[in-house]
Design a protein around this motif. Structure first.
Motif, PDB file in Angstrom:
ATOM      1  N   ASN A   2       0.670  -1.143   0.024  1.00 40.66           N
ATOM      2  CA  ASN A   2       0.071   0.052  -0.104  1.00 40.66           C
ATOM      3  C   ASN A   2       0.900   1.256   0.132  1.00 40.66           C
ATOM      4  N   THR A   3       2.090   1.055  -0.778  1.00 41.50           N
ATOM      5  CA  THR A   3       2.818   2.327  -0.910  1.00 41.50           C
ATOM      6  C   THR A   3       3.188   2.653  -2.234  1.00 41.50           C
ATOM      7  N   ILE A   4       3.221   3.934  -2.648  1.00 41.29           N
ATOM      8  CA  ILE A   4       3.747   4.178  -4.154  1.00 41.29           C
ATOM      9  C   ILE A   4       4.908   3.725  -4.556  1.00 41.29           C
ATOM     10  N   HIS A   5       5.765   3.852  -3.766  1.00 40.68           N
ATOM     11  CA  HIS A   5       7.264   3.471  -3.993  1.00 40.68           C
ATOM     12  C   HIS A   5       7.274   1.692  -4.393  1.00 40.68           C
ATOM     13  N   GLY A   6       6.747   1.215  -3.312  1.00 35.28           N
ATOM     14  CA  GLY A   6       6.545  -0.478  -3.567  1.00 35.28           C
ATOM     15  C   GLY A   6       5.742  -0.648  -4.562  1.00 35.28           C
ATOM     16  N   LEU A   7       4.685   0.060  -5.208  1.00 39.73           N
ATOM     17  CA  LEU A   7       4.152  -0.270  -6.483  1.00 39.73           C
ATOM     18  C   LEU A   7       5.210  -0.041  -7.706  1.00 39.73           C
ATOM     19  N   ILE A   8       5.824   1.097  -7.439  1.00 39.35           N
ATOM     20  CA  ILE A   8       6.923   1.466  -8.638  1.00 39.35           C
ATOM     21  C   ILE A   8       8.042   0.318  -8.762  1.00 39.35           C
TER      22      ILE A   8
END
Length: 309
Positions: free
Chosen positions: A168-174
């Motif tokens: 649930n993080t932006i950098h994790g999805l990146i």
């Protein structure tokens, strides 16, 4: 002095006229191969026209429907809107939180696209230009990643991302998007780097340039058509990605556009805000169309560079 006289041609019979075209009647008629080529061109152009209509018409209809009210959508679906209902776009942008979803998508796709192109081009350059033990193994490992179904990796990927504290993080999805796009990027750019001339890189080495400087200042600018081509393909895939963010990004404040469109369709229930839904759909579609229209020439150059070598 003896001279050689050319005998005069025999006189033509009275009432007849000699034409040069009469001597070669076959030259006036197109050959069978020419007729087949003409028929094939007409057939291929007809298929392309039909295909273009099948692709363009749904897009035009979606844009036209986004400016209608709900009554006009069901009452006269194929007619032009009586007036432009810009409130559909405003309602989708604010009430349906499409602005937040759009911003999250730009952050995720922008970060993953930059990371994919940088890491993918570096790996592809090494695999294409240097021979070392395990070169082909690593290359085929990337190629094998293209054939691995992402659905089989969703459950272990969820636990890996969760254990790393990136759920649930932006950098994790990146990071997940980068790993998802690297196999195709390396496969595409490896073939492209092999088509580039080696004499330029050798001249840079002779002038004292390091491998890093040669790559970033010499080889990478030469690979611009290939970078743009693979960047467009990755942009399309990442912008329209739905499965990965659905599993790895359940925070309502960090959802991307594809999740937002589904949320908009589901949240309406029996109210059926179809005009707002079509407005949100066009919002998600326009950046992809704009990117392809702007870079279509570079995409074609990147795809045909290897064939023209």
């Amino acid at each position: 002095m003896k001279t050689t006289e050319t005998p005069a041609p025999p006189p033509a019979e009275s009432g007849t006229t000699v034409h040069k075209t009469d001597r070669h009647p076959a030259a006036r008629r197109p050959s069978g191969r020419q007729r087949e080529g003409t028929v094939l061109n007409v057939f291929s152009h007809g298929v392309l026209v039909i295909w273009a209509i099948m692709v363009v018409m749904p897009l035009v209809w979606a844009v036209m429907t986004s400016f209608k009210d709900d009554g006009s959508i069901f009452g006269s679906p194929w007619s032009l809107p009586d007036r432009l209902h810009f409130d559909n776009w405003a309602r989708a942008w604010t009430d349906a939180h499409m602005s937040d979803y759009f911003l999250n998508t730009v952050l995720v796709v922008g970060g993953s696209l930059v990371g994919t192109l940088v890491l993918g081009s570096m790996a592809a350059y090494v695999l294409a230009r240097f021979d070392f033990p395990g070169n082909r193994f690593i290359y085929y490992l990337f190629v094998g990643g293209m054939s691995f179904p992402v659905m089989l990796a969703l459950v272990p990927l969820f636990y890996v991302v969760n254990n790393m504290g990136l759920l649930n993080t932006i950098h994790g999805l990146i990071l997940v998007y980068i790993a998802y796009s690297l196999p195709f990027t390396v496969f595409f750019l490896t073939a492209f780097f092999r088509t580039l001339p080696t004499s330029v890189a050798e001249a840079a080495f002779v002038d004292g340039a390091s491998h890093t400087r040669t790559f970033f200042q010499v080889m990478l600018p030469m690979a611009k058509p290939g970078l743009i081509s693979v960047g467009i393909f990755n942009f399309l895939g990442q912008w329209n990605q739905y499965m990965l963010p659905t599993v790895l990004n359940t925070d309502p404040d960090k959802k991307v556009l594809t999740q937002g469109l589904v949320q908009l369709a589901v949240s309406q229930g029996y109210k059926g805000d179809w005009s707002g839904l079509f407005a949100g759909l066009v919002m998600a579609m326009l950046p992809v169309l704009a990117a392809y229209i702007v870079f279509q020439r570079q995409v074609v150059q990147g795809l045909t560079a290897g064939a023209l070598k």
